[in-house]
Scaffold this active site. Structure first.
Site, PDB file in Angstrom:
ATOM      1  N   GLU A 180       0.884  -1.169   0.000  1.00  0.00           N
ATOM      2  CA  GLU A 180       0.000   0.000   0.000  1.00  0.00           C
ATOM      3  C   GLU A 180       0.914   1.209   0.000  1.00  0.00           C
ATOM      4  O   GLU A 180       1.533   1.537   1.011  1.00  0.00           O
ATOM      5  CB  GLU A 180      -0.917  -0.023   1.229  1.00  0.00           C
ATOM      6  CG  GLU A 180      -2.077   0.945   1.130  1.00  0.00           C
ATOM      7  CD  GLU A 180      -1.772   2.287   1.751  1.00  0.00           C
ATOM      8  OE1 GLU A 180      -1.455   3.217   0.978  1.00  0.00           O
ATOM      9  OE2 GLU A 180      -1.849   2.410   2.970  1.00  0.00           O
ATOM     10  N   CYS A 199      -1.740   8.819   3.006  1.00  0.00           N
ATOM     11  CA  CYS A 199      -1.656   8.357   1.622  1.00  0.00           C
ATOM     12  C   CYS A 199      -2.990   8.539   0.907  1.00  0.00           C
ATOM     13  O   CYS A 199      -3.025   8.794  -0.294  1.00  0.00           O
ATOM     14  CB  CYS A 199      -1.206   6.902   1.578  1.00  0.00           C
ATOM     15  SG  CYS A 199      -2.168   5.813   2.650  1.00  0.00           S
TER      16      CYS A 199
END
Length: 457
Positions: free
Chosen positions: A228, A262
């Protein structure tokens, strides 16, 4: 050698930690393997009880854990408390659903009986960042442990206190010794851990460059990896959007976690017919967030996690202004006392192809505003990015919004009239340079298992 946790509010050293030697790391890995022999044979109900106990410990310690995050990486207390609660919920979610997610699946064939069985891989290495020091770890740990795997955590150096607290929480909950352990090592030591044959897989949340390095190392050894990575999430503001609501959600998403997420909104692509009106409201919303001491309950925006990260962000802002972007809010380092890591909420407009910000992730409280002539161009700009983590669209036409989210966005998580966020019930992850694999939901717990076919004639 040692690693330090440094207070981003004033630059003071909070604590120094002795790094694990190569022999200590080797011993921890071997201990994890021995623990796995027992843990993999435990039943789901036993694991579920322990995960629910972990949730209770998290809630009992929420004040201490929120203060620990505020000290080590500058997260405001309210946000820290919410993060701890989210960790408790993910533990409960997999405690309640894990067994069902991994139950045998009968498949009709010519056999007397044939089915798919889901079995743990073994010891998994988790490499986690500092921005959500508990949530990033628990969103892997809860499904991973419920599946019967053991875990080793290599956390970011500046949140070593949080990493050790996770180990304490799980031990207090009754997790058997060595099923979960923290490795106090630097980034250069990761390769040594991945190369150990006991390590069966690796999961990383972090930068795209870090992900590429780990992916290459794991692939060279034919080991499973879930990545990720970075994101530059676009939020589309269409001409029929509720501009006040959209601006509020956009500001909240851009400044969440002090701008360091993020899946934060980073690119705001506004149809030009409403661009001026949106900007007026957006400036007001961004300006209204109070910057200050993360220990104060009224603070919305604390410091960035490290001074070097703040300085790097400021340099990015200056480079884009030099390339032709216009700074209409912020763009400066506030005059607080001490060696702090604060940065003012900032808005850059006029972002065009060729500017550094067009393709680079901006990791901090800086919003990039693009103008599009219509919806079609807005979607094109949104997808013209190396990243593909999340995306959102704001419109009063829900059918149109859903079509864009489902059929046109190139991203792993696509939202309509809402901030992009992770949820234990929904799979989470990206495409392109935002990584591969999924966490959370049924897909997350099935990432680190052997999907085994059993055929009986």
């Amino acid at each position: 050698m040692s690693m330090q946790s440094i207070n981003p509010v004033n630059g003071e050293v909070l604590k120094s930690y002795q790094k694990d030697s190569a022999s200590v790391v080797k011993n921890k890995i071997e201990q994890a393997q021995m623990a796995h022999v027992i843990w993999r044979n435990s039943i789901f109900k036993e694991r579920a009880v322990l995960l629910k106990k972990a949730a209770a410990v998290l809630r009992n310690r929420h004040e201490f854990l929120a203060k620990l995050m505020a000290s080590e990486m500058g997260k405001p207390l309210k946000a820290g408390t919410e993060e701890v609660e989210k960790c408790a919920k993910v533990c409960e979610y997999y405690a309640e659903n894990g067994e069902n997610f991994l139950k045998d699946e009968l498949i009709a064939t010519e056999a007397t009986r044939s089915y798919v069985s889901f079995q743990p891989l073994g010891v998994v290495l988790a490499i986690m960042p500092w921005n959500f020091p508990f949530w990033q770890a628990f969103r892997f740990l809860a499904p991973g442990l419920m599946a019967g795997n053991c875990a080793l955590l290599k956390h970011a150096a500046n949140v070593t206190g949080c990493a050790l607290a996770i180990e304490e929480i799980l031990l207090e909950a009754g997790l058997p010794l060595h099923v979960f352990q923290t490795l106090i090592i630097g980034s250069k030591d990761i390769k040594m851990v991945i190369e150990n044959p006991i390590i069966k897989a690796v999961t990383l949340t972090g930068s795209t460059e870090a992900g590429k390095q780990v992916a290459q190392q794991a692939a060279g050894l034919l080991k499973k990896a879930v990545l990720e990575l970075g994101g530059s999430d676009p939020y589309l503001i269409l001409e029929d959007a509720d501009l006040d609501y959209a601006a509020e959600v956009c500001a909240e998403s851009r400044l969440m976690n002090n701008g360091q997420s993020c899946i934060a909104a980073k690119r705001f692509i506004v149809v030009e017919s409403v661009a001026d009106e949106f900007l007026k409201v957006f400036i007001k919303k961004m300006s209204s967030k109070k910057t200050g001491d993360p220990f104060q309950s009224t603070t919305n925006l604390g410091p960035m996690a490290r001074k070097d990260l703040r300085d790097e962000l400021h340099q990015q802002v200056l480079e884009n202004i030099a390339a032709g972007a216009k700074c209409i809010l912020g763009g400066s380092i506030p005059a607080f006392k001490g060696e702090h890591a604060y940065y003012t909420p900032t808005i850059l407009t006029g972002i065009k192809k060729g500017m550094p910000a067009y393709t680079t992730e901006i990791f901090g409280p800086v919003a990039l505003v693009f103008s599009a002539k219509d919806t079609e161009e807005a979607v094109r700009i949104a997808n013209d990015s190396p990243f593909g983590l999340g995306a959102a669209v704001f419109t009063r036409d829900e059918i149109k919004g859903e079509q864009i989210a489902r059929n046109h966005f190139q991203a792993g998580s696509c939202f309509v009239n809402s901030m992009v966020k992770s949820d234990p019930r929904l799979p989470f992850g990206g495409i392109k340079e935002s990584g591969y694999g999924r966490e959370l939901g049924i897909y997350g717990i099935r990432e680190f298992v052997n999907i085994k076919t059993v055929y009986i004639r």
